[in-house]
Design a protein around this motif. Structure first.
Motif, PDB file in Angstrom:
ATOM      1  N   GLY A   1     -15.234  -5.387  -5.103  1.00 43.52           N
ATOM      2  CA  GLY A   1     -16.652  -4.593  -4.701  1.00 43.52           C
ATOM      3  C   GLY A   1     -17.586  -5.113  -3.566  1.00 43.52           C
ATOM      4  O   GLY A   1     -18.336  -4.167  -3.126  1.00 43.52           O
ATOM      5  N   SER A   2     -17.155  -6.241  -3.285  1.00 44.39           N
ATOM      6  CA  SER A   2     -17.913  -6.682  -1.983  1.00 44.39           C
ATOM      7  C   SER A   2     -16.993  -6.938  -0.886  1.00 44.39           C
ATOM      8  O   SER A   2     -17.389  -7.511   0.107  1.00 44.39           O
ATOM      9  CB  SER A   2     -18.534  -8.101  -2.281  1.00 44.39           C
ATOM     10  OG  SER A   2     -17.577  -9.219  -2.568  1.00 44.39           O
ATOM     11  N   VAL A   3     -16.035  -6.048  -0.782  1.00 40.84           N
ATOM     12  CA  VAL A   3     -15.083  -6.037   0.362  1.00 40.84           C
ATOM     13  C   VAL A   3     -15.153  -4.354   0.830  1.00 40.84           C
ATOM     14  O   VAL A   3     -14.805  -3.602   0.147  1.00 40.84           O
ATOM     15  CB  VAL A   3     -13.679  -6.408  -0.043  1.00 40.84           C
ATOM     16  CG1 VAL A   3     -12.704  -6.166   1.069  1.00 40.84           C
ATOM     17  CG2 VAL A   3     -13.567  -8.010  -0.507  1.00 40.84           C
ATOM     18  N   LEU A   4     -15.031  -4.389   2.229  1.00 35.67           N
ATOM     19  CA  LEU A   4     -14.757  -3.261   2.966  1.00 35.67           C
ATOM     20  C   LEU A   4     -13.531  -3.227   3.475  1.00 35.67           C
ATOM     21  O   LEU A   4     -12.952  -3.856   4.341  1.00 35.67           O
ATOM     22  CB  LEU A   4     -15.871  -3.127   4.018  1.00 35.67           C
ATOM     23  CG  LEU A   4     -15.838  -1.581   4.998  1.00 35.67           C
ATOM     24  CD1 LEU A   4     -16.391  -0.419   4.101  1.00 35.67           C
ATOM     25  CD2 LEU A   4     -16.681  -1.846   6.106  1.00 35.67           C
ATOM     26  N   SER A   5     -12.844  -2.222   3.003  1.00 36.73           N
ATOM     27  CA  SER A   5     -11.501  -1.569   3.697  1.00 36.73           C
ATOM     28  C   SER A   5     -11.519  -0.689   4.707  1.00 36.73           C
ATOM     29  O   SER A   5     -12.189   0.153   4.692  1.00 36.73           O
ATOM     30  CB  SER A   5     -10.490  -1.207   2.691  1.00 36.73           C
ATOM     31  OG  SER A   5      -9.141  -0.773   3.245  1.00 36.73           O
ATOM     32  N   VAL A   6     -10.827  -1.068   6.131  1.00 39.49           N
ATOM     33  CA  VAL A   6     -10.938  -0.336   7.140  1.00 39.49           C
ATOM     34  C   VAL A   6      -9.267  -0.184   7.616  1.00 39.49           C
ATOM     35  O   VAL A   6      -8.675  -0.914   8.135  1.00 39.49           O
ATOM     36  CB  VAL A   6     -11.681  -1.233   8.225  1.00 39.49           C
ATOM     37  CG1 VAL A   6     -11.827  -0.219   9.548  1.00 39.49           C
ATOM     38  CG2 VAL A   6     -13.276  -1.607   7.691  1.00 39.49           C
TER      39      VAL A   6
ATOM     40  N   LYS B   1       0.728  -1.207  -0.194  1.00 38.60           N
ATOM     41  CA  LYS B   1       0.006  -0.037   0.086  1.00 38.60           C
ATOM     42  C   LYS B   1       0.758   1.399   0.029  1.00 38.60           C
ATOM     43  O   LYS B   1       1.919   1.353   0.660  1.00 38.60           O
ATOM     44  CB  LYS B   1      -1.038  -0.093   1.180  1.00 38.60           C
ATOM     45  CG  LYS B   1      -1.965  -1.017   1.315  1.00 38.60           C
ATOM     46  CD  LYS B   1      -2.611  -1.073   2.776  1.00 38.60           C
ATOM     47  CE  LYS B   1      -1.954  -1.264   3.859  1.00 38.60           C
ATOM     48  NZ  LYS B   1      -3.123  -1.383   5.153  1.00 38.60           N
ATOM     49  N   PRO B   2       0.494   2.275  -0.738  1.00 38.01           N
ATOM     50  CA  PRO B   2      -0.861   2.537  -1.344  1.00 38.01           C
ATOM     51  C   PRO B   2      -0.827   2.070  -2.536  1.00 38.01           C
ATOM     52  O   PRO B   2      -1.803   2.700  -3.433  1.00 38.01           O
ATOM     53  CB  PRO B   2      -0.916   4.162  -1.189  1.00 38.01           C
ATOM     54  CG  PRO B   2       0.665   4.697  -1.315  1.00 38.01           C
ATOM     55  CD  PRO B   2       1.309   3.381  -0.589  1.00 38.01           C
ATOM     56  N   ASP B   3      -0.162   1.236  -3.199  1.00 43.63           N
ATOM     57  CA  ASP B   3      -0.458   0.824  -4.588  1.00 43.63           C
ATOM     58  C   ASP B   3      -1.826   0.049  -4.484  1.00 43.63           C
ATOM     59  O   ASP B   3      -1.983  -0.957  -3.984  1.00 43.63           O
ATOM     60  CB  ASP B   3       0.701  -0.108  -5.023  1.00 43.63           C
ATOM     61  CG  ASP B   3       0.625  -0.451  -6.638  1.00 43.63           C
ATOM     62  OD1 ASP B   3      -0.385  -0.545  -7.186  1.00 43.63           O
ATOM     63  OD2 ASP B   3       1.545  -0.645  -6.968  1.00 43.63           O
ATOM     64  N   PRO B   4      -2.828   0.786  -5.420  1.00 43.09           N
ATOM     65  CA  PRO B   4      -4.134  -0.308  -5.196  1.00 43.09           C
ATOM     66  C   PRO B   4      -3.705  -1.722  -5.715  1.00 43.09           C
ATOM     67  O   PRO B   4      -4.821  -2.452  -5.556  1.00 43.09           O
ATOM     68  CB  PRO B   4      -4.960   0.403  -6.444  1.00 43.09           C
ATOM     69  CG  PRO B   4      -4.314   1.969  -6.647  1.00 43.09           C
ATOM     70  CD  PRO B   4      -2.644   1.727  -6.375  1.00 43.09           C
ATOM     71  N   ASP B   5      -2.702  -2.032  -6.553  1.00 46.56           N
ATOM     72  CA  ASP B   5      -2.603  -3.472  -6.922  1.00 46.56           C
ATOM     73  C   ASP B   5      -2.545  -4.339  -5.523  1.00 46.56           C
ATOM     74  O   ASP B   5      -2.819  -5.507  -5.605  1.00 46.56           O
ATOM     75  CB  ASP B   5      -1.209  -3.591  -7.598  1.00 46.56           C
ATOM     76  CG  ASP B   5      -1.490  -3.310  -9.175  1.00 46.56           C
ATOM     77  OD1 ASP B   5      -2.551  -3.532  -9.520  1.00 46.56           O
ATOM     78  OD2 ASP B   5      -0.433  -3.214  -9.948  1.00 46.56           O
ATOM     79  N   ALA B   6      -2.139  -3.638  -4.360  1.00 41.84           N
ATOM     80  CA  ALA B   6      -1.905  -4.536  -3.363  1.00 41.84           C
ATOM     81  C   ALA B   6      -3.287  -5.078  -2.748  1.00 41.84           C
ATOM     82  O   ALA B   6      -3.559  -6.104  -2.354  1.00 41.84           O
ATOM     83  CB  ALA B   6      -1.531  -3.524  -2.139  1.00 41.84           C
ATOM     84  N   PHE B   7      -4.177  -4.240  -2.919  1.00 43.91           N
ATOM     85  CA  PHE B   7      -5.778  -4.706  -2.764  1.00 43.91           C
ATOM     86  C   PHE B   7      -6.234  -5.597  -3.825  1.00 43.91           C
ATOM     87  O   PHE B   7      -6.851  -6.688  -3.565  1.00 43.91           O
ATOM     88  CB  PHE B   7      -6.648  -3.293  -2.613  1.00 43.91           C
ATOM     89  CG  PHE B   7      -6.339  -2.510  -1.374  1.00 43.91           C
ATOM     90  CD1 PHE B   7      -7.087  -2.551  -0.181  1.00 43.91           C
ATOM     91  CD2 PHE B   7      -5.161  -1.454  -1.337  1.00 43.91           C
ATOM     92  CE1 PHE B   7      -6.936  -1.762   0.923  1.00 43.91           C
ATOM     93  CE2 PHE B   7      -5.300  -0.531  -0.359  1.00 43.91           C
ATOM     94  CZ  PHE B   7      -5.758  -0.957   0.598  1.00 43.91           C
ATOM     95  N   ARG B   8      -5.868  -5.145  -5.088  1.00 46.60           N
ATOM     96  CA  ARG B   8      -6.366  -6.031  -6.171  1.00 46.60           C
ATOM     97  C   ARG B   8      -5.882  -7.590  -6.009  1.00 46.60           C
ATOM     98  O   ARG B   8      -6.569  -8.574  -5.928  1.00 46.60           O
ATOM     99  CB  ARG B   8      -5.996  -5.434  -7.534  1.00 46.60           C
ATOM    100  CG  ARG B   8      -6.495  -4.099  -7.801  1.00 46.60           C
ATOM    101  CD  ARG B   8      -6.363  -3.850  -9.137  1.00 46.60           C
ATOM    102  NE  ARG B   8      -6.639  -2.514  -9.513  1.00 46.60           N
ATOM    103  CZ  ARG B   8      -6.029  -1.356  -9.698  1.00 46.60           C
ATOM    104  NH1 ARG B   8      -4.715  -1.611  -9.506  1.00 46.60           N
ATOM    105  NH2 ARG B   8      -6.676  -0.148  -9.906  1.00 46.60           N
TER     106      ARG B   8
ATOM    107  N   ALA C   1      -6.541   4.493  -1.778  1.00 45.81           N
ATOM    108  CA  ALA C   1      -5.900   3.300  -2.640  1.00 45.81           C
ATOM    109  C   ALA C   1      -6.905   1.988  -2.790  1.00 45.81           C
ATOM    110  O   ALA C   1      -6.914   1.503  -3.611  1.00 45.81           O
ATOM    111  CB  ALA C   1      -4.791   2.676  -1.984  1.00 45.81           C
ATOM    112  N   ALA C   2      -7.626   1.741  -1.626  1.00 45.13           N
ATOM    113  CA  ALA C   2      -8.594   0.715  -1.640  1.00 45.13           C
ATOM    114  C   ALA C   2      -9.696   1.225  -2.659  1.00 45.13           C
ATOM    115  O   ALA C   2     -10.154   0.049  -3.405  1.00 45.13           O
ATOM    116  CB  ALA C   2      -9.230   0.482  -0.529  1.00 45.13           C
ATOM    117  N   ARG C   3     -10.095   2.210  -2.712  1.00 43.49           N
ATOM    118  CA  ARG C   3     -11.253   2.859  -3.562  1.00 43.49           C
ATOM    119  C   ARG C   3     -10.870   2.518  -5.077  1.00 43.49           C
ATOM    120  O   ARG C   3     -11.537   2.490  -6.124  1.00 43.49           O
ATOM    121  CB  ARG C   3     -11.702   4.139  -3.224  1.00 43.49           C
ATOM    122  CG  ARG C   3     -12.682   4.110  -2.070  1.00 43.49           C
ATOM    123  CD  ARG C   3     -13.184   5.473  -1.635  1.00 43.49           C
ATOM    124  NE  ARG C   3     -13.762   5.429  -0.308  1.00 43.49           N
ATOM    125  CZ  ARG C   3     -14.054   6.546   0.619  1.00 43.49           C
ATOM    126  NH1 ARG C   3     -13.197   7.762   0.127  1.00 43.49           N
ATOM    127  NH2 ARG C   3     -14.618   6.140   1.752  1.00 43.49           N
ATOM    128  N   ALA C   4      -9.335   2.865  -5.333  1.00 48.07           N
ATOM    129  CA  ALA C   4      -9.021   3.073  -6.764  1.00 48.07           C
ATOM    130  C   ALA C   4      -8.982   1.663  -6.883  1.00 48.07           C
ATOM    131  O   ALA C   4      -8.962   1.259  -8.436  1.00 48.07           O
ATOM    132  CB  ALA C   4      -7.629   3.592  -6.453  1.00 48.07           C
TER     133      ALA C   4
END
Length: 225
Positions: free
Chosen positions: A175-180, A157-164, A190-193
């Motif tokens: 789209g069905s995951v909530l980042s906190v 993070k903050p690379d959006p690929d970490a979340f993907r 980054a999560a929203r991206a």
């Protein structure tokens, strides 16, 4: 889209990283003959962030960023050492940090609430795999089986690929995951991206105030589950 999972940050969200650093520096600095002054603590934090950023960019390894922190910090506070002493010196700081690491008072209950709501729970953290899993065990959250780190993902993070990549390996659509998380840039933007939903945990009220999905404690997370 139905919510299926909650992806928690660790440091600053579930565990009190800043408090652990503060306590560790208070004990470790005097042990190496350095006053635990506000100036020296601030210098340590500034140097730490610079070398952690290089690690997040995958320019250096995790052990190397620790050594570089000491190589820069120690001469500035009047401590000399040889290169082969760096790991031993850092282990002194790390022992105090690990011993003092604590869960926030709202953390365990928040994870339990997500599980009770029928949601999958995972952690996405920028620390090293071994250390972060050790922290979760120490604060009573070893039941979180899915823990994603840059060691596992090859990106931080903050690379959006970490979340993907984390969502792909987790097997849950972004789209069905909530980042906190407590870091607005790293855990929210980054999560929203990457297509996730996100909530900013703003424990200190630092903002940004323009963030619509902002909570001051994990006790308020229930409204999003």
């Amino acid at each position: 889209m139905i919510l299926n999972g909650v992806l928690f940050d660790l440091d600053g969200t579930l565990g009190d990283h800043d408090g652990s650093v503060e306590a560790a520096l208070g004990a470790w600095l005097p042990s190496i003959g350095v006053p635990a002054s506000a100036e020296n603590r601030a210098l340590w934090e500034k140097i730490t962030e610079r070398h952690l950023a290089a690690w997040r960019r995958r320019e250096i390894g995790y052990a190397e960023q620790r050594r570089r922190r000491l190589t820069e910090f120690l001469p500035l506070v009047g401590v000399s050492c040889e290169a082969d002493e760096l790991d031993t010196i850092f282990s002194g700081y790390l022992a105090h940090y690990d011993t003092g690491y604590r869960a926030y008072g709202d953390a365990v209950a928040a994870v339990a609430a997500a599980v009770e709501a029928g949601l999958a729970v995972a952690v996405l953290t920028n620390g090293s795999a071994a250390q972060q899993r050790g922290k979760l065990a120490r604060i009573g959250l070893s039941s979180i089986a899915s823990v994603f780190t840059p060691d596992d993902l090859g990106v931080a993070k903050p690379d959006p690929d970490a979340f993907r990549i984390a969502c792909s390996r987790w097997g849950i659509a972004p789209g069905s995951v909530l980042s906190v998380g407590d870091n607005h840039a790293f855990d929210v933007l980054a999560a929203r991206a990457a297509g996730l939903r996100a909530v900013h945990l703003d424990r200190t009220g630092a903002g940004p105030a323009s963030e619509a999905h902002r909570i001051s404690t994990l006790r308020e997370l229930a409204t999003y589950l």
